[in-house]
Every structure is written in structure tokens, then in C-alpha cells.
Motif scaffolding. Structure first.
Motif, PDB file in Angstrom:
ATOM      1  N   ALA A   1       7.312  46.429  68.119  1.00 29.24           N
ATOM      2  CA  ALA A   1       7.127  47.853  67.848  1.00 29.24           C
ATOM      3  C   ALA A   1       8.426  48.506  67.374  1.00 29.24           C
ATOM      4  CB  ALA A   1       6.604  48.549  69.100  1.00 29.24           C
ATOM      5  N   ALA A   2       9.552  48.107  67.983  1.00 30.83           N
ATOM      6  CA  ALA A   2      10.818  48.775  67.704  1.00 30.83           C
ATOM      7  C   ALA A   2      11.360  48.496  66.303  1.00 30.83           C
ATOM      8  CB  ALA A   2      11.862  48.351  68.744  1.00 30.83           C
TER       9      ALA A   2
ATOM     10  N   PRO B   1       8.007  41.689  62.753  1.00 26.97           N
ATOM     11  CA  PRO B   1       9.372  41.237  62.490  1.00 26.97           C
ATOM     12  C   PRO B   1       9.530  39.766  62.864  1.00 26.97           C
ATOM     13  CG  PRO B   1       9.304  42.536  64.501  1.00 26.97           C
ATOM     14  CD  PRO B   1       7.932  42.608  63.901  1.00 26.97           C
ATOM     15  N   THR B   2      10.583  39.171  62.345  1.00 22.76           N
ATOM     16  CA  THR B   2      10.880  37.765  62.613  1.00 22.76           C
ATOM     17  C   THR B   2      12.123  37.663  63.482  1.00 22.76           C
ATOM     18  OG1 THR B   2       9.884  37.049  60.534  1.00 22.76           O
ATOM     19  CG2 THR B   2      11.445  35.546  61.572  1.00 22.76           C
ATOM     20  N   VAL B   3      12.012  36.872  64.539  1.00 16.70           N
ATOM     21  CA  VAL B   3      13.090  36.704  65.507  1.00 16.70           C
ATOM     22  C   VAL B   3      13.494  35.238  65.552  1.00 16.70           C
ATOM     23  CG1 VAL B   3      13.730  36.872  67.942  1.00 16.70           C
ATOM     24  CG2 VAL B   3      12.286  38.637  66.905  1.00 16.70           C
ATOM     25  N   LEU B   4      14.780  34.977  65.506  1.00 10.49           N
ATOM     26  CA  LEU B   4      15.311  33.629  65.670  1.00 10.49           C
ATOM     27  C   LEU B   4      16.095  33.556  66.976  1.00 10.49           C
ATOM     28  CD1 LEU B   4      16.001  30.753  64.591  1.00 10.49           C
ATOM     29  CD2 LEU B   4      18.022  31.787  63.520  1.00 10.49           C
ATOM     30  N   VAL B   5      15.746  32.604  67.826  1.00  8.16           N
ATOM     31  CA  VAL B   5      16.456  32.377  69.082  1.00  8.16           C
ATOM     32  C   VAL B   5      17.327  31.140  68.930  1.00  8.16           C
ATOM     33  CG1 VAL B   5      16.236  31.832  71.539  1.00  8.16           C
ATOM     34  CG2 VAL B   5      14.648  33.451  70.463  1.00  8.16           C
TER      35      VAL B   5
ATOM     36  N   PRO C   1      18.218  49.266  67.617  1.00  9.14           N
ATOM     37  CA  PRO C   1      16.892  49.287  68.254  1.00  9.14           C
ATOM     38  C   PRO C   1      16.545  47.986  68.974  1.00  9.14           C
ATOM     39  CG  PRO C   1      16.716  49.270  65.847  1.00  9.14           C
ATOM     40  CD  PRO C   1      18.136  49.560  66.171  1.00  9.14           C
ATOM     41  N   ALA C   2      17.010  46.846  68.475  1.00 13.43           N
ATOM     42  CA  ALA C   2      16.723  45.586  69.161  1.00 13.43           C
ATOM     43  C   ALA C   2      17.442  45.517  70.502  1.00 13.43           C
ATOM     44  CB  ALA C   2      17.130  44.402  68.284  1.00 13.43           C
ATOM     45  N   LEU C   3      18.641  46.070  70.576  1.00 16.90           N
ATOM     46  CA  LEU C   3      19.356  46.101  71.850  1.00 16.90           C
ATOM     47  C   LEU C   3      18.630  46.992  72.847  1.00 16.90           C
ATOM     48  CD1 LEU C   3      21.794  45.306  73.571  1.00 16.90           C
ATOM     49  CD2 LEU C   3      23.036  47.239  72.566  1.00 16.90           C
ATOM     50  N   ARG C   4      18.108  48.099  72.368  1.00 13.03           N
ATOM     51  CA  ARG C   4      17.359  48.986  73.279  1.00 13.03           C
ATOM     52  C   ARG C   4      16.101  48.268  73.792  1.00 13.03           C
ATOM     53  NH1 ARG C   4      21.272  51.267  74.784  1.00 13.03           N
ATOM     54  NH2 ARG C   4      19.802  52.323  76.169  1.00 13.03           N
TER      55      ARG C   4
ATOM     56  N   HIS D   1       8.253  40.373  78.211  1.00  9.83           N
ATOM     57  CA  HIS D   1       8.124  41.788  77.833  1.00  9.83           C
ATOM     58  C   HIS D   1       8.801  42.096  76.493  1.00  9.83           C
ATOM     59  CE1 HIS D   1       6.443  42.854  81.701  1.00  9.83           C
ATOM     60  NE2 HIS D   1       7.472  42.315  82.335  1.00  9.83           N
ATOM     61  N   LEU D   2       9.783  41.271  76.114  1.00 12.99           N
ATOM     62  CA  LEU D   2      10.626  41.619  74.968  1.00 12.99           C
ATOM     63  C   LEU D   2       9.892  41.553  73.643  1.00 12.99           C
ATOM     64  CD1 LEU D   2      13.362  42.268  73.693  1.00 12.99           C
ATOM     65  CD2 LEU D   2      13.932  39.827  73.842  1.00 12.99           C
ATOM     66  N   TRP D   3       9.114  40.499  73.427  1.00 17.49           N
ATOM     67  CA  TRP D   3       8.568  40.312  72.087  1.00 17.49           C
ATOM     68  C   TRP D   3       7.624  41.437  71.676  1.00 17.49           C
ATOM     69  CZ3 TRP D   3      12.377  37.837  71.168  1.00 17.49           C
ATOM     70  CH2 TRP D   3      12.754  36.636  71.761  1.00 17.49           C
TER      71      TRP D   3
END
Length: 468
Positions: free
Chosen positions: A465-466, A88-92, A385-388, A458-460
Motif C-alpha cells: 500500500a505504501a 511493488p517489487t521487493v528484493l530481500v 515510506p518503506a522505512l515507515r 505484516h510488512l508485505w
């Protein structure tokens, strides 16, 4: 809580310990740049701040780092592909500009000369938002140390703007222009905080904002109240009546349709808010107020986080000098702002306000209602799922402590990312109320800053996976 960290937690903490001093040196160097976007004299410093960050992100390992120009201050974009076609792609999101600050404002030390006292780092921007941007650099390196990979487990992008403290006037246009480069499965706003030093929390929403000024015109000039008062409409009285009519006896907004479409709090959400250790007396002290007041049937936290509001920000007209001046004034004005919650559309609210004003202004009073730019609300569903993933990652960083949930009563540019990119927005921050955003002696708690590093380490992997 666990007394013995598992091996992953220990690996991350060992890496952070080894690089802590260099990280804090970098942060101090960045904080020395007075990137005050609201003051034109500091425009070169804002640019220097952007260039510093771009260089630091390249040094961190981001293979793509760019400075994006706007009609105002530059933003910084960075990208680090995972190499995994299914990742997945994440933007901060964050910002590198800061509020104005000067020693004479009440600072104990020079605001742009970082000072560590005890376990706190004092400087303008320490918490808002340079510290919360920079922890991602050490966080991603700790993540790589944990996973043994040469790239993050997600396609990681950063967008760090330079005008947030000036109202982000060019941000939405930038996001629209760069939509394809910014495309992401999820957006993290790293410009928020936690409940307290001892109660770790995740923010799940921010309210939107719409504001307007209502201009009211009566006589063509101020006129004698003895000769004409009581026989012609008075614009100051019209303004006062509009303000008084804005709420009913239960402090509910009276504008027809104002509450249509809102996402109501669930009983589970209300129970989670009630779990927070809220002290109303302390809150009132912070608010410099002497009693609470708001929409009937809701707690104070529910009112400021999850209910829409209408506020009179200013009212004026006629003679304001010393002594009396017996006139019917020629004009008056009313400034209103509306905090919006999930489900509310600022365009619909604007239309409803205009119709409400039109129906209430008396004949003989000419009027004009002028709206400023609007901000939409953001809300993360508790089962996303991203919040979890955030909760699990933060739980590891905080040694198994239960992670609770908050919202923010304020508003920000995060809604522009949500709207333009059609991606869910989540919040990841470690600042606490005592950090003093926008105030003298702004600081960041170093232990919490490093907890932010741990969380992202730990998040990435968890998120990768999520979201598959």
C-alpha cells in the motif's frame, strides 16, 4: 503498549505457533551444513547449503527458485510474483555462508550441531545469517494466512549469496550480470540487528569502506645507521610521520577534501541516537578498551555510525627481532582504512589520499599506494515510506513498543545492490549484540527470531500500500 493484540496480530501469531516446531527443525537441519566459504575444504558444503535453501524455498511456495553460479560459491535466487500488475517489487538480501568454527575455539558444544538451551538456539550461523534468512519462509506463509491470498502482496524476490563471509568477491559482478532479474523498487538487507532484546530498533545505514597499503622504499638495502643515519631519508620515519599526520588535535582527518559532500546528521537524527540507552562503560568493556577518543563534537555512537574515519591498521618496517640492529631500513609500509558515510565517493577519497601521500613523502623515498576494493555507504532517509512500513510492521510484532533507529559502523555488500539496481536499501534484522556473530557460542534468541517472522508477515501488505 497494547494488552490485547488486534485480530491481524492474533492471526499471525496463531499461524506461527502452529508451525514453530517445523520451522525450527528446518533451521537446525540447515545449520548442520558447515557452509564455511573461507575454507576451500568446505566448498562442497557451501554448495550443499545453497541446494538445501533452493529446495526449501520451492517447498515454501516460491514458483521460481534458481542456483546462480559464480567463480566462487553459488548464490540462491527465488521469486514469487504477486499477480497484481501494480504491486511493488521487493528484493530481500542475505547470505548462506558462515564463519569458520571449531569446538576448540571455545565453543561449549559442537558449532554445527544446533542446541536449544532455554529460549536460545546455539550454532554457527544461527544469527549470522541463516536464521535471519530462513524467517522469511515462515513469514511469507504467515502473510498469506493473514491476507487469504495465494501470493504475496508484493512481488517478492530473494537473493542469498554464498561468499559474504569471504568479502563477497564476486557479488557485484553477479548483481551486474543479473541486473534485470534483480530489479526492484526497494531492497531489504536481512543481515543486521537491533539494539537489544528490550529495545527494538531498525538500522538505517551502513558506512562504506576504502583501504590501502602505502609502500615506502629508501636505500636499496638496509644500511649502517652510524655511517649513513641522519644523512639519507629513512622510510620507517616517513611511515611514522604519515601516520602521525593523519589526524589533527581534534581527531579530524587532515586529508584535504575528506569531509566534502558528506551528509551531516540532522538535529532530529542526533536526538534519536541520544534516545538509545547507551552505556559507555559497558561499550568500552565490549571494545576491550579503556577510554573513548574520536572526532571532537560528536558522541561515541555518532562517531561509529555517522562520521567518517581514518584508521592506521598496521605500520612496520626495518628490524623487528630481539635486541638491536642499528640500521636505516630499506623499506616500510603503512596500512590504512577509511570508513565512509553517505555522500562520500570512494573514488574521490582514493584520489585525495594519493595526493596527500604524494605531498608528504620526502624526496629520496620511492612510494606506491595500493587500494583494495571499495564499498559505498548506504543511508535510508527517516521519512522514506518503506522505512515507515517497517516501523509499523515491527511495532505490531513488538506489541506497540516504540521503534527506535540505529546505524551500523561496519560495511557490507548492500551498497552494490544500491548502486547497480538504483534502488533504496533498507535493513531488517532481529539479531542482538549478545548473539556473538563470528564468535564461539553464536546463538539466536528464539523469541526475537519469531518476531522477525511476525514483522515480515505484516510488512508485505503494508509495503504494498505504501509504495503505490
Amino acid at each position: 503498549m497494547s494488552d490485547t493484540p488486534d485480530s491481524a496480530v492474533q492471526t499471525v501469531r496463531t499461524y506461527i505457533d502452529q508451525h514453530r516446531e517445523a520451522f525450527l527443525d528446518d533451521l537446525a537441519e540447515w545449520l548442520r551444513i558447515p557452509s564455511v566459504s573461507a575454507q576451500p575444504d568446505h566448498a562442497p558444503d557451501v554448495r550443499r547449503s545453497a541446494e538445501w535453501l533452493a529446495a526449501k524455498l520451492r517447498e515454501t511456495g516460491f514458483p521460481v527458485t534458481e542456483t546462480w553460479e559464480t567463480p566462487g560459491a553459488p548464490a540462491v535466487f527465488a521469486e514469487w510474483p504477486s499477480g497484481d500488475p501494480d504491486a511493488p517489487t521487493v528484493l530481500v538480501y542475505g547470505h548462506h555462508d558462515v564463519q569458520p568454527a571449531a569446538r576448540e575455539d571455545g565453543w561449549d558444544t559442537e558449532p554445527f550441531e544446533p542446541v536449544i538451551r532455554g529460549n536460545r538456539l546455539y550454532a554457527r550461523g544461527a544469527a549470522d545469517d541463516k536464521g535471519q534468512v530462513l524467517f522469511h519462509t515462515l513469514g511469507v506463509r504467515a502473510h498469506l494466512a493473514l491476507t487469504g491470498r495465494g501470493a504475496p502482496a508484493v512481488n517478492l524476490k530473494l537473493l542469498v549469496e554464498g561468499e559474504e563471509e569471504s568479502g563477497s568477491p564476486h557479488f557485484r559482478a553477479l548483481v551486474e550480470e543479473r541486473r534485470e532479474r534483480l530489479a526492484a523498487d526497494v531492497v531489504f538487507v536481512s543481515d543486521t540487528g537491533m539494539w537489544s532484546e528490550t529495545t527494538p530498533t531498525v538500522c538505517t545505514g551502513m558506512r562504506g569502506l576504502a583501504d590501502c597499503e602505502i609502500e615506502l622504499y629508501g636505500p636499496d638495502q638496509d644500511i649502517h645507521s652510524g655511517s649513513f643515519g641522519g644523512a639519507v631519508p629513512n622510510p620507517a620515519m616517513a611511515a611514522a610521520r604519515l601516520a602521525a599526520a593523519l589526524h589533527d588535535e581534534n581527531e579530524r582527518v587532515t586529508i584535504p577534501g575528506f569531509y566534502d559532500d558528506i551528509v551531516e546528521l540532522t538535529e532530529a537524527e542526533r536526538a534519536l541516537i541520544a534516545e538509545l540507552p547507551f552505556d559507555e562503560a559497558s561499550w568500552l568493556t565490549t571494545a576491550k578498551s579503556h577510554a573513548t577518543l574520536g572526532e571532537a563534537g560528536y558522541s561515541t555512537l555518532e562517531r561509529v555510525w555517522a562520521r567518517p574515519t581514518a584508521e592506521v591498521n598496521g605500520i612496520g618496517g626495518g628490524y623487528q627481532g630481539p635486541g638491536g640492529k642499528t640500521i636505516v631500513p630499506s623499506s616500510a609500509r603503512l596500512k590504512l582504512s577509511f570508513r565512509l558515510v553517505a555522500g562520500q565517493d570512494p573514488d574521490k577519497i582514493e584520489l585525495a589520499v594519493r595526493e596527500w601521500v604524494e605531498a608528504r613523502v620526502p624526496a629520496g623515498i620511492r612510494h606506491r599506494t595500493v587500494f583494495g576494493g571499495a564499498t559505498r555507504p548506504c543511508l535510508t532517509p527517516l521519512d522514506h515510506p518503506a522505512l515507515r512500513s517497517v516501523v509499523r510492521a515491527m511495532g505490531r510484532a513488538f506489541d506497540g513498543a516504540r521503534i527506535l533507529f540505529t546505524r551500523e559502523g561496519g560495511s557490507g555488500p548492500s551498497a552494490d545492490l544500491q548502486d547497480v539496481l538504483a534502488a533504496p536499501v533498507l535493513f531488517l534484522g532481529i539479531s542482538v549484540p549478545s548473539d556473538g556473530w563470528h564468535a564461539p557460542n553464536e546463538k539466536v534468541e528464539l523469541d526475537l527470531l519469531l518476531k522477525g517472522v511476525e514483522t515480515t508477515a505484516h510488512l508485505w501488505g503494508d509495503l504494498s500500500a505504501a509504495l503505490r
